[in-house]
Design a protein around this motif. Sequence first.
Motif, PDB file in Angstrom:
ATOM      1  N   ALA A   1       0.829  -1.207   0.000  1.00 22.29           N
ATOM      2  CA  ALA A   1       0.000   0.000   0.000  1.00 22.29           C
ATOM      3  C   ALA A   1       0.860   1.253   0.000  1.00 22.29           C
ATOM      4  O   ALA A   1       0.555   2.231  -0.694  1.00 22.29           O
ATOM      5  N   CYS A   2       1.961   1.248   0.753  1.00 17.52           N
ATOM      6  CA  CYS A   2       2.871   2.401   0.764  1.00 17.52           C
ATOM      7  C   CYS A   2       3.552   2.583  -0.588  1.00 17.52           C
ATOM      8  O   CYS A   2       3.711   3.717  -1.059  1.00 17.52           O
ATOM      9  N   ILE A   3       3.936   1.496  -1.214  1.00 16.63           N
ATOM     10  CA  ILE A   3       4.554   1.583  -2.542  1.00 16.63           C
ATOM     11  C   ILE A   3       3.545   2.117  -3.562  1.00 16.63           C
ATOM     12  O   ILE A   3       3.882   2.962  -4.395  1.00 16.63           O
ATOM     13  N   ALA A   4       2.305   1.647  -3.487  1.00 18.86           N
ATOM     14  CA  ALA A   4       1.270   2.141  -4.400  1.00 18.86           C
ATOM     15  C   ALA A   4       1.031   3.630  -4.178  1.00 18.86           C
ATOM     16  O   ALA A   4       0.891   4.400  -5.136  1.00 18.86           O
ATOM     17  N   SER A   5       0.991   4.060  -2.915  1.00 21.51           N
ATOM     18  CA  SER A   5       0.812   5.471  -2.619  1.00 21.51           C
ATOM     19  C   SER A   5       1.975   6.299  -3.136  1.00 21.51           C
ATOM     20  O   SER A   5       1.782   7.387  -3.694  1.00 21.51           O
ATOM     21  N   LEU A   6       3.191   5.801  -2.978  1.00 16.77           N
ATOM     22  CA  LEU A   6       4.370   6.501  -3.481  1.00 16.77           C
ATOM     23  C   LEU A   6       4.327   6.631  -5.004  1.00 16.77           C
ATOM     24  O   LEU A   6       4.606   7.699  -5.553  1.00 16.77           O
ATOM     25  N   ILE A   7       3.940   5.553  -5.675  1.00 17.57           N
ATOM     26  CA  ILE A   7       3.853   5.583  -7.139  1.00 17.57           C
ATOM     27  C   ILE A   7       2.798   6.591  -7.583  1.00 17.57           C
ATOM     28  O   ILE A   7       3.020   7.378  -8.518  1.00 17.57           O
ATOM     29  N   ILE A   8       1.663   6.612  -6.926  1.00 18.04           N
ATOM     30  CA  ILE A   8       0.597   7.553  -7.284  1.00 18.04           C
ATOM     31  C   ILE A   8       1.062   8.989  -7.076  1.00 18.04           C
ATOM     32  O   ILE A   8       0.818   9.861  -7.924  1.00 18.04           O
ATOM     33  N   HIS A   9       1.761   9.267  -5.981  1.00 22.55           N
ATOM     34  CA  HIS A   9       2.254  10.620  -5.727  1.00 22.55           C
ATOM     35  C   HIS A   9       3.314  11.033  -6.753  1.00 22.55           C
ATOM     36  O   HIS A   9       3.308  12.165  -7.235  1.00 22.55           O
ATOM     37  N   VAL A  10       4.216  10.123  -7.099  1.00 26.78           N
ATOM     38  CA  VAL A  10       5.252  10.443  -8.083  1.00 26.78           C
ATOM     39  C   VAL A  10       4.619  10.716  -9.446  1.00 26.78           C
ATOM     40  O   VAL A  10       4.986  11.677 -10.134  1.00 26.78           O
ATOM     41  N   VAL A  11       3.663   9.888  -9.848  1.00 28.10           N
ATOM     42  CA  VAL A  11       2.977  10.104 -11.129  1.00 28.10           C
ATOM     43  C   VAL A  11       2.253  11.441 -11.124  1.00 28.10           C
ATOM     44  O   VAL A  11       2.292  12.188 -12.112  1.00 28.10           O
ATOM     45  N   TYR A  12       1.613  11.785 -10.003  1.00 23.14           N
ATOM     46  CA  TYR A  12       0.900  13.068  -9.917  1.00 23.14           C
ATOM     47  C   TYR A  12       1.864  14.247 -10.057  1.00 23.14           C
ATOM     48  O   TYR A  12       1.623  15.172 -10.842  1.00 23.14           O
ATOM     49  N   PHE A  13       2.962  14.236  -9.296  1.00 23.83           N
ATOM     50  CA  PHE A  13       3.903  15.358  -9.342  1.00 23.83           C
ATOM     51  C   PHE A  13       4.605  15.442 -10.695  1.00 23.83           C
ATOM     52  O   PHE A  13       4.789  16.538 -11.240  1.00 23.83           O
ATOM     53  N   MET A  14       4.995  14.314 -11.254  1.00 19.82           N
ATOM     54  CA  MET A  14       5.642  14.334 -12.561  1.00 19.82           C
ATOM     55  C   MET A  14       4.665  14.764 -13.648  1.00 19.82           C
ATOM     56  O   MET A  14       5.046  15.460 -14.593  1.00 19.82           O
ATOM     57  N   GLY A  15       3.413  14.369 -13.528  1.00 19.62           N
ATOM     58  CA  GLY A  15       2.398  14.807 -14.489  1.00 19.62           C
ATOM     59  C   GLY A  15       2.169  16.303 -14.427  1.00 19.62           C
ATOM     60  O   GLY A  15       2.042  16.978 -15.456  1.00 19.62           O
ATOM     61  N   THR A  16       2.133  16.845 -13.210  1.00 12.14           N
ATOM     62  CA  THR A  16       1.960  18.285 -13.042  1.00 12.14           C
ATOM     63  C   THR A  16       3.145  19.042 -13.626  1.00 12.14           C
ATOM     64  O   THR A  16       2.967  20.029 -14.356  1.00 12.14           O
ATOM     65  N   LEU A  17       4.349  18.587 -13.327  1.00 10.42           N
ATOM     66  CA  LEU A  17       5.540  19.231 -13.880  1.00 10.42           C
ATOM     67  C   LEU A  17       5.601  19.077 -15.404  1.00 10.42           C
ATOM     68  O   LEU A  17       5.966  20.020 -16.115  1.00 10.42           O
TER      69      LEU A  17
ATOM     70  N   MET B   1       3.072  18.692 -17.543  1.00  5.29           N
ATOM     71  CA  MET B   1       2.079  19.546 -18.191  1.00  5.29           C
ATOM     72  C   MET B   1       2.518  21.006 -18.184  1.00  5.29           C
ATOM     73  O   MET B   1       2.339  21.721 -19.171  1.00  5.29           O
ATOM     74  N   GLY B   2       3.097  21.458 -17.093  1.00  4.25           N
ATOM     75  CA  GLY B   2       3.614  22.822 -17.040  1.00  4.25           C
ATOM     76  C   GLY B   2       4.728  23.043 -18.045  1.00  4.25           C
ATOM     77  O   GLY B   2       4.795  24.082 -18.712  1.00  4.25           O
ATOM     78  N   TYR B   3       5.600  22.060 -18.176  1.00  3.02           N
ATOM     79  CA  TYR B   3       6.698  22.151 -19.140  1.00  3.02           C
ATOM     80  C   TYR B   3       6.158  22.210 -20.565  1.00  3.02           C
ATOM     81  O   TYR B   3       6.594  23.028 -21.374  1.00  3.02           O
ATOM     82  N   LEU B   4       5.202  21.311 -20.872  1.00  4.00           N
ATOM     83  CA  LEU B   4       4.639  21.295 -22.221  1.00  4.00           C
ATOM     84  C   LEU B   4       3.904  22.592 -22.549  1.00  4.00           C
ATOM     85  O   LEU B   4       4.018  23.114 -23.660  1.00  4.00           O
ATOM     86  N   GLN B   5       3.140  23.113 -21.598  1.00  2.60           N
ATOM     87  CA  GLN B   5       2.436  24.365 -21.834  1.00  2.60           C
ATOM     88  C   GLN B   5       3.419  25.508 -22.060  1.00  2.60           C
ATOM     89  O   GLN B   5       3.167  26.396 -22.871  1.00  2.60           O
ATOM     90  N   THR B   6       4.533  25.496 -21.353  1.00  3.16           N
ATOM     91  CA  THR B   6       5.545  26.537 -21.534  1.00  3.16           C
ATOM     92  C   THR B   6       6.206  26.417 -22.901  1.00  3.16           C
ATOM     93  O   THR B   6       6.440  27.423 -23.581  1.00  3.16           O
ATOM     94  N   LYS B   7       6.533  25.198 -23.323  1.00  2.00           N
ATOM     95  CA  LYS B   7       7.205  24.998 -24.604  1.00  2.00           C
ATOM     96  C   LYS B   7       6.288  25.295 -25.793  1.00  2.00           C
ATOM     97  O   LYS B   7       6.748  25.761 -26.823  1.00  2.00           O
ATOM     98  N   VAL B   8       5.002  25.017 -25.673  1.00  3.92           N
ATOM     99  CA  VAL B   8       4.072  25.150 -26.785  1.00  3.92           C
ATOM    100  C   VAL B   8       3.496  26.572 -26.887  1.00  3.92           C
ATOM    101  O   VAL B   8       3.035  26.980 -27.948  1.00  3.92           O
ATOM    102  N   TYR B   9       3.565  27.351 -25.823  1.00  4.89           N
ATOM    103  CA  TYR B   9       2.923  28.664 -25.785  1.00  4.89           C
ATOM    104  C   TYR B   9       3.525  29.616 -26.822  1.00  4.89           C
ATOM    105  O   TYR B   9       4.743  29.762 -26.910  1.00  4.89           O
ATOM    106  N   GLU B  10       2.654  30.196 -27.623  1.00  5.95           N
ATOM    107  CA  GLU B  10       3.059  31.224 -28.582  1.00  5.95           C
ATOM    108  C   GLU B  10       2.124  32.417 -28.392  1.00  5.95           C
ATOM    109  O   GLU B  10       0.934  32.326 -28.693  1.00  5.95           O
ATOM    110  N   PRO B  11       2.635  33.542 -27.912  1.00  9.75           N
ATOM    111  CA  PRO B  11       1.764  34.696 -27.712  1.00  9.75           C
ATOM    112  C   PRO B  11       1.272  35.251 -29.051  1.00  9.75           C
ATOM    113  O   PRO B  11       1.998  35.261 -30.047  1.00  9.75           O
ATOM    114  N   ASN B  12       0.033  35.687 -29.069  1.00  9.51           N
ATOM    115  CA  ASN B  12      -0.565  36.262 -30.260  1.00  9.51           C
ATOM    116  C   ASN B  12      -0.532  37.785 -30.104  1.00  9.51           C
ATOM    117  O   ASN B  12      -1.499  38.399 -29.673  1.00  9.51           O
ATOM    118  N   LEU B  13       0.591  38.385 -30.454  1.00 10.78           N
ATOM    119  CA  LEU B  13       0.779  39.818 -30.255  1.00 10.78           C
ATOM    120  C   LEU B  13      -0.059  40.659 -31.209  1.00 10.78           C
ATOM    121  O   LEU B  13      -0.454  41.774 -30.873  1.00 10.78           O
TER     122      LEU B  13
END
Length: 88
Positions: A7-23, A25-37
């Motif tokens: 159960a602790c290993i499953a919880s650790l895996i879920i937390h790592v997947v959550y934090f890596m997913g958040t990071l 998505m933030g990275y992808l949004q930063t790389k893909v962003y093109e301002p429409n000036l």
Amino acid sequence: MKLVIQACIASLIIHVVYFMGTLGMGYLQTKVYEPNLESQWENVHYLQSEVGFGVVVIPPFLYAFTFLGMAIISGVIIFFFKRSATKE
């Protein structure tokens, strides 16, 4: 004891997947962003003249509670999964 470790290993895996997913998505949004000036040229927004400094602090014990809660939920799921697998 084996159930607790699983159960602790499953919880650790879920937390790592959550934090890596958040990071990730933030990275992808930063790389893909093109301002429409060109379309924003006519919409002028004035900036603030004062700056506020601060940090959003998430208490570390909150992560311990989410880890513990997820371990309990994972433990219950693993317990019932093993119990139903032995009945068949």
